[in-house]
Design a protein around this motif. Structure first.
Motif, PDB file in Angstrom:
ATOM      1  N   ASN A   1     -17.136   4.203  -8.144  1.00 24.50           N
ATOM      2  CA  ASN A   1     -17.606   4.367  -9.521  1.00 24.50           C
ATOM      3  C   ASN A   1     -18.789   5.331  -9.527  1.00 24.50           C
ATOM      4  OD1 ASN A   1     -19.976   2.813  -8.885  1.00 24.50           O
ATOM      5  ND2 ASN A   1     -18.778   0.950  -9.171  1.00 24.50           N
ATOM      6  N   LEU A   2     -19.449   5.472 -10.649  1.00 23.18           N
ATOM      7  CA  LEU A   2     -20.558   6.421 -10.760  1.00 23.18           C
ATOM      8  C   LEU A   2     -21.739   6.056  -9.865  1.00 23.18           C
ATOM      9  CD1 LEU A   2     -20.575   7.085 -14.619  1.00 23.18           C
ATOM     10  CD2 LEU A   2     -19.691   8.563 -12.802  1.00 23.18           C
ATOM     11  N   ASP A   3     -21.884   4.772  -9.535  1.00 14.62           N
ATOM     12  CA  ASP A   3     -23.011   4.320  -8.723  1.00 14.62           C
ATOM     13  C   ASP A   3     -22.773   4.437  -7.224  1.00 14.62           C
ATOM     14  OD1 ASP A   3     -24.526   3.590 -10.985  1.00 14.62           O
ATOM     15  OD2 ASP A   3     -23.502   1.659 -11.077  1.00 14.62           O
ATOM     16  N   GLY A   4     -21.527   4.630  -6.810  1.00  9.38           N
ATOM     17  CA  GLY A   4     -21.218   4.715  -5.387  1.00  9.38           C
ATOM     18  C   GLY A   4     -19.796   4.263  -5.107  1.00  9.38           C
ATOM     19  N   TYR A   5     -19.577   3.759  -3.916  1.00 18.22           N
ATOM     20  CA  TYR A   5     -18.228   3.383  -3.480  1.00 18.22           C
ATOM     21  C   TYR A   5     -18.331   2.387  -2.345  1.00 18.22           C
ATOM     22  CZ  TYR A   5     -19.558   7.119  -0.261  1.00 18.22           C
ATOM     23  OH  TYR A   5     -20.237   7.903   0.620  1.00 18.22           O
ATOM     24  N   GLY A   6     -17.220   1.747  -2.021  1.00 18.22           N
ATOM     25  CA  GLY A   6     -17.248   0.791  -0.933  1.00 18.22           C
ATOM     26  C   GLY A   6     -15.961   0.009  -0.802  1.00 18.22           C
ATOM     27  N   CYS A   7     -16.070  -1.105  -0.113  1.00 14.59           N
ATOM     28  CA  CYS A   7     -14.918  -1.940   0.197  1.00 14.59           C
ATOM     29  C   CYS A   7     -15.361  -3.395   0.269  1.00 14.59           C
ATOM     30  CB  CYS A   7     -14.344  -1.507   1.541  1.00 14.59           C
ATOM     31  SG  CYS A   7     -12.905  -2.460   2.085  1.00 14.59           S
ATOM     32  N   ILE A   8     -14.522  -4.275  -0.246  1.00 15.27           N
ATOM     33  CA  ILE A   8     -14.774  -5.707  -0.148  1.00 15.27           C
ATOM     34  C   ILE A   8     -13.542  -6.364   0.456  1.00 15.27           C
ATOM     35  CG2 ILE A   8     -15.237  -7.841  -1.416  1.00 15.27           C
ATOM     36  CD1 ILE A   8     -16.577  -6.071  -3.572  1.00 15.27           C
ATOM     37  N   ASN A   9     -13.754  -7.139   1.514  1.00 17.14           N
ATOM     38  CA  ASN A   9     -12.701  -7.930   2.123  1.00 17.14           C
ATOM     39  C   ASN A   9     -13.078  -9.394   1.861  1.00 17.14           C
ATOM     40  OD1 ASN A   9     -10.845  -9.257   3.696  1.00 17.14           O
ATOM     41  ND2 ASN A   9     -10.983  -7.806   5.389  1.00 17.14           N
ATOM     42  N   PRO A  10     -12.405 -10.044   0.890  1.00 17.75           N
ATOM     43  CA  PRO A  10     -12.844 -11.368   0.435  1.00 17.75           C
ATOM     44  C   PRO A  10     -12.617 -12.510   1.417  1.00 17.75           C
ATOM     45  CG  PRO A  10     -10.835 -10.734  -0.688  1.00 17.75           C
ATOM     46  CD  PRO A  10     -11.261  -9.554   0.148  1.00 17.75           C
ATOM     47  N   ASN A  11     -11.876 -12.302   2.482  1.00 18.34           N
ATOM     48  CA  ASN A  11     -11.627 -13.368   3.452  1.00 18.34           C
ATOM     49  C   ASN A  11     -11.633 -12.799   4.867  1.00 18.34           C
ATOM     50  OD1 ASN A  11     -11.049 -15.952   4.445  1.00 18.34           O
ATOM     51  ND2 ASN A  11      -8.860 -15.659   4.227  1.00 18.34           N
ATOM     52  N   CYS A  12     -12.661 -12.059   5.194  1.00 16.72           N
ATOM     53  CA  CYS A  12     -12.683 -11.346   6.474  1.00 16.72           C
ATOM     54  C   CYS A  12     -12.806 -12.268   7.680  1.00 16.72           C
ATOM     55  CB  CYS A  12     -13.804 -10.326   6.489  1.00 16.72           C
ATOM     56  SG  CYS A  12     -15.439 -11.082   6.446  1.00 16.72           S
ATOM     57  N   ASP A  13     -13.348 -13.459   7.489  1.00 17.29           N
ATOM     58  CA  ASP A  13     -13.516 -14.362   8.621  1.00 17.29           C
ATOM     59  C   ASP A  13     -12.433 -15.436   8.697  1.00 17.29           C
ATOM     60  OD1 ASP A  13     -14.223 -15.969   6.491  1.00 17.29           O
ATOM     61  OD2 ASP A  13     -16.195 -16.522   7.299  1.00 17.29           O
ATOM     62  N   GLY A  14     -11.459 -15.379   7.782  1.00 19.43           N
ATOM     63  CA  GLY A  14     -10.393 -16.365   7.767  1.00 19.43           C
ATOM     64  C   GLY A  14     -10.809 -17.709   7.200  1.00 19.43           C
ATOM     65  N   LYS A  15     -12.051 -17.795   6.706  1.00 20.25           N
ATOM     66  CA  LYS A  15     -12.585 -19.046   6.156  1.00 20.25           C
ATOM     67  C   LYS A  15     -13.125 -18.847   4.742  1.00 20.25           C
ATOM     68  CE  LYS A  15     -13.905 -20.413  10.778  1.00 20.25           C
ATOM     69  NZ  LYS A  15     -15.005 -20.661  11.693  1.00 20.25           N
ATOM     70  N   GLY A  16     -12.722 -17.756   4.098  1.00 27.19           N
ATOM     71  CA  GLY A  16     -13.181 -17.472   2.743  1.00 27.19           C
ATOM     72  C   GLY A  16     -14.489 -16.710   2.658  1.00 27.19           C
ATOM     73  N   GLY A  17     -15.022 -16.291   3.787  1.00 30.89           N
ATOM     74  CA  GLY A  17     -16.262 -15.512   3.792  1.00 30.89           C
ATOM     75  C   GLY A  17     -15.977 -14.052   3.491  1.00 30.89           C
ATOM     76  N   ALA A  18     -16.769 -13.468   2.607  1.00 32.65           N
ATOM     77  CA  ALA A  18     -16.565 -12.078   2.212  1.00 32.65           C
ATOM     78  C   ALA A  18     -17.372 -11.123   3.079  1.00 32.65           C
ATOM     79  CB  ALA A  18     -16.950 -11.883   0.752  1.00 32.65           C
ATOM     80  N   CYS A  19     -16.779  -9.990   3.400  1.00 31.13           N
ATOM     81  CA  CYS A  19     -17.439  -8.886   4.082  1.00 31.13           C
ATOM     82  C   CYS A  19     -17.365  -7.687   3.143  1.00 31.13           C
ATOM     83  CB  CYS A  19     -16.714  -8.539   5.378  1.00 31.13           C
ATOM     84  SG  CYS A  19     -16.698  -9.861   6.588  1.00 31.13           S
ATOM     85  N   ALA A  20     -18.414  -6.908   3.112  1.00 27.62           N
ATOM     86  CA  ALA A  20     -18.427  -5.784   2.192  1.00 27.62           C
ATOM     87  C   ALA A  20     -19.250  -4.622   2.736  1.00 27.62           C
ATOM     88  CB  ALA A  20     -19.002  -6.224   0.849  1.00 27.62           C
ATOM     89  N   VAL A  21     -18.883  -3.433   2.308  1.00 35.36           N
ATOM     90  CA  VAL A  21     -19.648  -2.226   2.575  1.00 35.36           C
ATOM     91  C   VAL A  21     -19.853  -1.541   1.232  1.00 35.36           C
ATOM     92  CG1 VAL A  21     -19.615   0.067   3.635  1.00 35.36           C
ATOM     93  CG2 VAL A  21     -18.778  -1.915   4.916  1.00 35.36           C
TER      94      VAL A  21
END
Length: 92
Positions: free
Chosen positions: A39-59
């Motif tokens: 978007n206008l503010d930047g960019y990134g990625c969200i993985n909503p279940n990166c640890d297999g336990k519902g924990g989110a990882c994001a950049v």
């Protein structure tokens, strides 16, 4: 996007060295199964279940390519420092 970086007690913030363009983040995001955003503010990625336990990882990156990440804390395990490591935390 604010919810991914809201900073719960279990989230571990990570500084990512260097700069990373949209193409690199999008490609890494797609390889790790995350959801890409831009978007206008930047960019990134969200993985909503990166640890297999519902924990989110994001950049999240600013338009100048400087990025930060968040991962769920895992006691006794050092935080990842690479884009792949952040977005695929369950592999560590």
């Amino acid at each position: 996007m604010a919810t991914a970086f809201a900073g719960s007690a279990a989230a571990l913030p990570i500084s990512i060295s260097g700069t990373h363009d949209r193409g690199e983040i999008k490609s890494t995001c797609e390889k790790t199964g995350g959801g890409w955003f831009s978007n206008l503010d930047g960019y990134g990625c969200i993985n909503p279940n990166c640890d297999g336990k519902g924990g989110a990882c994001a950049v999240k990156c600013e338009n100048d390519g400087k990025c930060t990440g968040t991962v769920p804390q895992i006691k006794g395990v050092p935080a990842p420092r690479s884009l792949d490591g952040i977005l695929k935390q369950k592999s560590r």
